[in-house]
Design an enzyme around this catalytic site. Sequence first.
Site, PDB file in Angstrom:
ATOM      1  N   GLY A 201      32.533   6.027  12.528  1.00 52.45           N
ATOM      2  CA  GLY A 201      32.841   4.733  11.910  1.00 52.45           C
ATOM      3  C   GLY A 201      33.056   4.776  10.411  1.00 52.45           C
ATOM      4  N   GLY A 237      35.554  10.245  13.825  1.00 49.28           N
ATOM      5  CA  GLY A 237      36.864  10.499  14.409  1.00 49.28           C
ATOM      6  C   GLY A 237      37.932  10.195  13.369  1.00 49.28           C
ATOM      7  N   CYS A 307      61.917  -4.784  22.245  1.00 44.04           N
ATOM      8  CA  CYS A 307      62.393  -6.162  22.370  1.00 44.04           C
ATOM      9  C   CYS A 307      61.206  -7.119  22.399  1.00 44.04           C
ATOM     10  CB  CYS A 307      63.219  -6.305  23.642  1.00 44.04           C
ATOM     11  SG  CYS A 307      64.466  -5.022  23.785  1.00 44.04           S
ATOM     12  N   TYR A 335      44.069   7.528  16.261  1.00 42.47           N
ATOM     13  CA  TYR A 335      44.318   6.262  16.956  1.00 42.47           C
ATOM     14  C   TYR A 335      45.770   5.808  16.732  1.00 42.47           C
ATOM     15  CZ  TYR A 335      39.215   6.311  16.884  1.00 42.47           C
ATOM     16  OH  TYR A 335      37.894   6.677  17.017  1.00 42.47           O
TER      17      TYR A 335
END
Length: 357
Positions: A201, A237, A307, A335
């Site tokens: 985090g 991460g 679209c 991510y």
Amino acid sequence: MITPTVRDAAPRLGDVPAYLYDLAALDAHAAAVRRALPEVELYYAVKANPDPELLRVLEPYVDGFEVSSAGEHAHVTALFPRGRLALAGPGKTDAELRLPHHRIHVESPNELRRLLATGLEADVLLRINPGLPVEGAALTMSGPFGMDEAGVAECLPLFTARVRLRGLHAHLASGLDAPALLRLAERLLDTPHDEVNLGGGMAVSYTAPDDVFDWAGYGRGLARLRRPGQRVRIEPGRALTAYCGSYVTRVVDVKRVRGAAFAVLLGGTHHLRTPVAKGHDQPFAVLPTGDGPGVADEPVTLVGQLCTPKDVFARDVVTSVRVGDTVVFAMAGAYAWNISHHEFLMHPRPGFHHLRG
Ligand SMILES: *Cc1c(COP(=O)(O)O)cnc(C)c1O
């Protein structure tokens, strides 16, 4: 924000869109993080980006990998057969509970009972959800994750000689700076448990890419808070791999609609979902490789080929851009590709290039 290596390589890529990974930059970053944390075990949370080339660069600097599924477990085991794995994730299946691990992070009393029922040996950290005040987080991991005090109390009598309680695991929020994480660590390390995993985090700022997490300050703080003999582990991460990746594409159209300027880029957020998922403008640089029509020094919205009006990389950012220019989106190493909805519109996949320096 964009390394000279990437700035140099991006315009020379044949086919775009493409992901570019600067492995030399990742190596230097991982080495610096490792140096900042001499007394802390460092695991990489594989879900941020499981690209094998990135994992190979990280492997010498980390003590292990945190995996959150059988798929990630198989992937990392194939790359590093003797690697240390922390097996995590809510909703583990019985098959996942049987996977070999260095540690397993148990999320509930029922999960612990199912682990016991496998009859296998296990080394458990109980994932706690302690309801501590978390300020300034991008995401708080409350809700279903881990267990409260009653859940922990229910687990404690269940441990056996084969299924051992090693300590606690807490991953409470994402997007916290070092002082905020240290305030949480102070509470979490104040426990008789000899082993504590403080989770990941660590903040990454997409609006101010140069504001990087203070690893040195965090390392000093943890060294101060740690009880002698206490094993402290973290599992970042995003803050390890976000910076090393870029998504490179090219401008196919520049247009004005009711006064607003748009640049339409090859590809889209089905390749790079991060700005949609997090609701930010993805930081970018325009490299002037084009000679088509364009706009100069005005707010431009950068969109992809999908679209849907949600296919926006960045909104009303002042820039100059022409058809044929190369656009490099930075901070696309975590991510990014692996959380994106690749199949939408059946576009070809981007290329993947790994720069070694
Ligand atoms: C996602 C996750 C991490 C990594 O979080 P980052 O914000 O990428 O550092 C670490 N631990 C657990 C349990 C997670 O779910």
